[in-house]
Design a protein around this motif. Structure first.
Motif, PDB file in Angstrom:
ATOM      1  N   ASP A   1      89.400  13.451  82.697  1.00  0.00           N
ATOM      2  CA  ASP A   1      89.795  14.769  83.198  1.00  0.00           C
ATOM      3  C   ASP A   1      91.066  14.707  84.036  1.00  0.00           C
ATOM      4  O   ASP A   1      91.818  15.687  84.118  1.00  0.00           O
ATOM      5  N   SER A   2      91.289  13.558  84.673  1.00  0.00           N
ATOM      6  CA  SER A   2      92.468  13.439  85.526  1.00  0.00           C
ATOM      7  C   SER A   2      93.746  13.245  84.714  1.00  0.00           C
ATOM      8  O   SER A   2      94.851  13.408  85.239  1.00  0.00           O
ATOM      9  N   VAL A   3      93.603  12.892  83.446  1.00  0.00           N
ATOM     10  CA  VAL A   3      94.767  12.693  82.576  1.00  0.00           C
ATOM     11  C   VAL A   3      94.926  13.927  81.696  1.00  0.00           C
ATOM     12  O   VAL A   3      94.336  14.035  80.627  1.00  0.00           O
ATOM     13  N   GLN A   4      95.701  14.878  82.141  1.00  0.00           N
ATOM     14  CA  GLN A   4      95.921  16.128  81.417  1.00  0.00           C
ATOM     15  C   GLN A   4      97.404  16.455  81.407  1.00  0.00           C
ATOM     16  O   GLN A   4      97.869  17.343  82.129  1.00  0.00           O
ATOM     17  N   PRO A   5      98.187  15.742  80.592  1.00  0.00           N
ATOM     18  CA  PRO A   5      99.647  15.955  80.607  1.00  0.00           C
ATOM     19  C   PRO A   5     100.038  17.350  80.123  1.00  0.00           C
ATOM     20  O   PRO A   5      99.372  17.952  79.282  1.00  0.00           O
ATOM     21  N   GLN A   6     101.131  17.825  80.653  1.00  0.00           N
ATOM     22  CA  GLN A   6     101.762  19.043  80.146  1.00  0.00           C
ATOM     23  C   GLN A   6     102.707  18.621  79.023  1.00  0.00           C
ATOM     24  O   GLN A   6     103.924  18.583  79.185  1.00  0.00           O
ATOM     25  N   TRP A   7     102.167  18.324  77.861  1.00  0.00           N
ATOM     26  CA  TRP A   7     102.893  17.627  76.808  1.00  0.00           C
ATOM     27  C   TRP A   7     104.269  18.218  76.523  1.00  0.00           C
ATOM     28  O   TRP A   7     105.279  17.520  76.576  1.00  0.00           O
ATOM     29  N   LEU A   8     104.326  19.486  76.216  1.00  0.00           N
ATOM     30  CA  LEU A   8     105.587  20.133  75.882  1.00  0.00           C
ATOM     31  C   LEU A   8     106.231  20.832  77.069  1.00  0.00           C
ATOM     32  O   LEU A   8     107.339  21.356  76.956  1.00  0.00           O
ATOM     33  N   GLY A   9     105.550  20.839  78.199  1.00  0.00           N
ATOM     34  CA  GLY A   9     106.074  21.491  79.393  1.00  0.00           C
ATOM     35  C   GLY A   9     106.642  20.529  80.406  1.00  0.00           C
ATOM     36  O   GLY A   9     107.181  20.952  81.427  1.00  0.00           O
ATOM     37  N   ASP A  10     106.551  19.234  80.135  1.00  0.00           N
ATOM     38  CA  ASP A  10     107.063  18.217  81.036  1.00  0.00           C
ATOM     39  C   ASP A  10     108.301  17.579  80.410  1.00  0.00           C
ATOM     40  O   ASP A  10     108.233  17.042  79.302  1.00  0.00           O
ATOM     41  N   PRO A  11     109.453  17.609  81.092  1.00  0.00           N
ATOM     42  CA  PRO A  11     110.662  17.014  80.516  1.00  0.00           C
ATOM     43  C   PRO A  11     110.523  15.531  80.181  1.00  0.00           C
ATOM     44  O   PRO A  11     111.237  15.023  79.323  1.00  0.00           O
ATOM     45  N   ASP A  12     109.595  14.840  80.837  1.00  0.00           N
ATOM     46  CA  ASP A  12     109.429  13.411  80.596  1.00  0.00           C
ATOM     47  C   ASP A  12     108.618  13.114  79.339  1.00  0.00           C
ATOM     48  O   ASP A  12     108.691  12.000  78.810  1.00  0.00           O
ATOM     49  N   THR A  13     107.836  14.062  78.875  1.00  0.00           N
ATOM     50  CA  THR A  13     106.973  13.810  77.713  1.00  0.00           C
ATOM     51  C   THR A  13     107.308  14.673  76.505  1.00  0.00           C
ATOM     52  O   THR A  13     106.868  14.355  75.393  1.00  0.00           O
ATOM     53  N   ALA A  14     108.065  15.739  76.684  1.00  0.00           N
ATOM     54  CA  ALA A  14     108.287  16.697  75.600  1.00  0.00           C
ATOM     55  C   ALA A  14     108.968  16.051  74.397  1.00  0.00           C
ATOM     56  O   ALA A  14     108.558  16.253  73.245  1.00  0.00           O
ATOM     57  N   LEU A  15     110.016  15.271  74.641  1.00  0.00           N
ATOM     58  CA  LEU A  15     110.759  14.668  73.535  1.00  0.00           C
ATOM     59  C   LEU A  15     109.873  13.708  72.741  1.00  0.00           C
ATOM     60  O   LEU A  15     109.910  13.686  71.508  1.00  0.00           O
ATOM     61  N   TRP A  16     109.043  12.926  73.443  1.00  0.00           N
ATOM     62  CA  TRP A  16     108.179  11.959  72.758  1.00  0.00           C
ATOM     63  C   TRP A  16     107.062  12.662  72.006  1.00  0.00           C
ATOM     64  O   TRP A  16     106.632  12.194  70.947  1.00  0.00           O
ATOM     65  N   ALA A  17     106.593  13.777  72.538  1.00  0.00           N
ATOM     66  CA  ALA A  17     105.567  14.550  71.838  1.00  0.00           C
ATOM     67  C   ALA A  17     106.118  15.106  70.529  1.00  0.00           C
ATOM     68  O   ALA A  17     105.431  15.095  69.494  1.00  0.00           O
ATOM     69  N   VAL A  18     107.350  15.577  70.545  1.00  0.00           N
ATOM     70  CA  VAL A  18     107.989  16.078  69.317  1.00  0.00           C
ATOM     71  C   VAL A  18     108.191  14.941  68.325  1.00  0.00           C
ATOM     72  O   VAL A  18     107.948  15.094  67.118  1.00  0.00           O
ATOM     73  N   MET A  19     108.627  13.789  68.809  1.00  0.00           N
ATOM     74  CA  MET A  19     108.850  12.652  67.918  1.00  0.00           C
ATOM     75  C   MET A  19     107.552  12.209  67.253  1.00  0.00           C
ATOM     76  O   MET A  19     107.540  11.830  66.076  1.00  0.00           O
ATOM     77  N   ALA A  20     106.440  12.251  67.981  1.00  0.00           N
ATOM     78  CA  ALA A  20     105.147  11.874  67.406  1.00  0.00           C
ATOM     79  C   ALA A  20     104.785  12.775  66.231  1.00  0.00           C
ATOM     80  O   ALA A  20     104.212  12.315  65.237  1.00  0.00           O
ATOM     81  N   VAL A  21     105.128  14.050  66.326  1.00  0.00           N
ATOM     82  CA  VAL A  21     104.859  14.980  65.224  1.00  0.00           C
ATOM     83  C   VAL A  21     105.676  14.604  63.996  1.00  0.00           C
ATOM     84  O   VAL A  21     105.174  14.615  62.863  1.00  0.00           O
ATOM     85  N   LEU A  22     106.936  14.257  64.193  1.00  0.00           N
ATOM     86  CA  LEU A  22     107.780  13.866  63.071  1.00  0.00           C
ATOM     87  C   LEU A  22     107.275  12.579  62.412  1.00  0.00           C
ATOM     88  O   LEU A  22     107.315  12.445  61.191  1.00  0.00           O
ATOM     89  N   VAL A  23     106.799  11.639  63.215  1.00  0.00           N
ATOM     90  CA  VAL A  23     106.228  10.415  62.651  1.00  0.00           C
ATOM     91  C   VAL A  23     104.999  10.742  61.820  1.00  0.00           C
ATOM     92  O   VAL A  23     104.848  10.274  60.681  1.00  0.00           O
ATOM     93  N   TRP A  24     104.109  11.562  62.364  1.00  0.00           N
ATOM     94  CA  TRP A  24     102.869  11.910  61.661  1.00  0.00           C
ATOM     95  C   TRP A  24     103.162  12.615  60.342  1.00  0.00           C
ATOM     96  O   TRP A  24     102.474  12.394  59.343  1.00  0.00           O
ATOM     97  N   SER A  25     104.182  13.454  60.331  1.00  0.00           N
ATOM     98  CA  SER A  25     104.446  14.268  59.141  1.00  0.00           C
ATOM     99  C   SER A  25     105.197  13.511  58.053  1.00  0.00           C
ATOM    100  O   SER A  25     105.202  13.949  56.897  1.00  0.00           O
TER     101      SER A  25
END
Length: 307
Positions: A153-177
């Motif tokens: 519960d303590s690990v709840q990132p703001q995936w697309l709302g955090d500048p530190d994680t947004a780019l990597w979250a988008v890249m993960a989608v491109l890898v998956w697709s």
């Protein structure tokens, strides 16, 4: 006879070359021309401004941020995607346990896995982006919901709302697709490699790890090299634009943390009405893409292996 042959070849190629020149070469020339103007994209009136757009681009911090994000995509996305695809394809074709009647075989259920890996290719990239935008929702998304389900519960990132994680979250989608396409492509290449090569290597005491790097990768190198160029172009082009445009805040945010060059070209032309400056960025993107493709082909060039 020779004269007639060449006349036939020229006549056969005339129409395709004319179409290519009209729909590919001429737009490139127009873009370079408009990059020296102050054209808004709407008015037929514009003036030549020389190299002012290029000077503006070199002083534009958003351009440099976008270029950095695009280079991250162009370098890391092929590395991760092709690496995963090679590993999965190897396991599906020659990485399984030895079975009765077959010393070299893939893992059990390899046919099903190939279909499962290829499934994202059936979906439009826009649909994939929408699905993952919901999955990344910090409150109701499936990813944070799964983390809560396993007690994190303590690990709840703001995936697309955090500048530190947004780019990597988008890249993960491109890898998956995209990884599934290369799994199937590399599987087809591995299926053509004689099993005798692997059997001889195993009899000599080679491990699966050794056969992968000593047999599989060298014999598939031309395919891997072509895949790297294709992935680099994809990362710099429409795929990255669609995912960033649909998934991120802004789009391109937060705080321009996911803006890529192709998105910045779109925003500059259609949102800001600066088509001349947008074509300048587009010319820079063209040069970067060509340089990347040439670099990959140059660095990856090696003696061709045949079997």
């Amino acid at each position: 006879m020779q004269h007639g042959k060449y006349r036939f070849i020229v006549g056969f190629l005339a129409a395709p070359l004319a179409l290519y020149a009209i729909f590919v070469i001429w737009p490139f020339i127009q873009s370079i021309y408009y990059s020296f103007t102050d054209w808004t994209g709407l008015s037929p009136d514009f003036e030549m401004v020389g190299f002012d757009n290029y000077s503006k681009m070199l002083e534009d911090q958003i351009f440099w941020d976008s270029l950095w994000h695009s280079l991250i995509f162009a370098l890391l996305l092929p590395l991760v995607t092709l690496g995963l695809a090679l590993f999965f394809a190897f396991m599906l074709n020659v990485g399984g346990r030895r079975r009765k009647g077959a010393a070299i075989a893939g893992v059990r259920g390899s046919g099903f896995y190939k279909i499962a890996y290829f499934f994202p290719q059936v979906l439009s990239i826009a649909i994939v982006a929408v699905l993952f935008a919901f999955a990344y929702n910090p409150n109701e998304g499936a990813i944070n919901g799964l983390l809560r389900a396993v007690g994190l519960d303590s690990v709840q990132p703001q995936w697309l709302g955090d500048p530190d994680t947004a780019l990597w979250a988008v890249m993960a989608v491109l890898v998956w697709s995209t990884v599934g396409f290369f799994v199937v492509l590399f599987s087809a290449g591995m299926a053509s490699i004689p099993k005798d090569f692997y059997e001889a290597a195993l009899l000599d005491g080679a491990s699966r790890f050794t056969t992968f790097f000593r047999i599989t990768v060298p014999l598939l190198w031309d395919t891997v090299q072509s895949g790297w160029v294709y992935m680099g172009i994809l990362a710099l082009g429409a795929e990255s634009f669609a995912v960033v445009q649909i998934m991120t805040v802004g789009p391109g945010g937060p705080d321009y943390s996911t803006t890529v060059l192709v998105l910045y070209v779109y925003q500059t032309a259609f949102r800001d009405g600066q088509a001349g400056y947008a074509t300048t960025i587009g010319v820079a993107l063209l040069v970067i893409t060509l340089a990347l493709a040439a670099l990959v082909m140059r660095v990856g060039r090696r003696e061709r292996l045949e079997f």
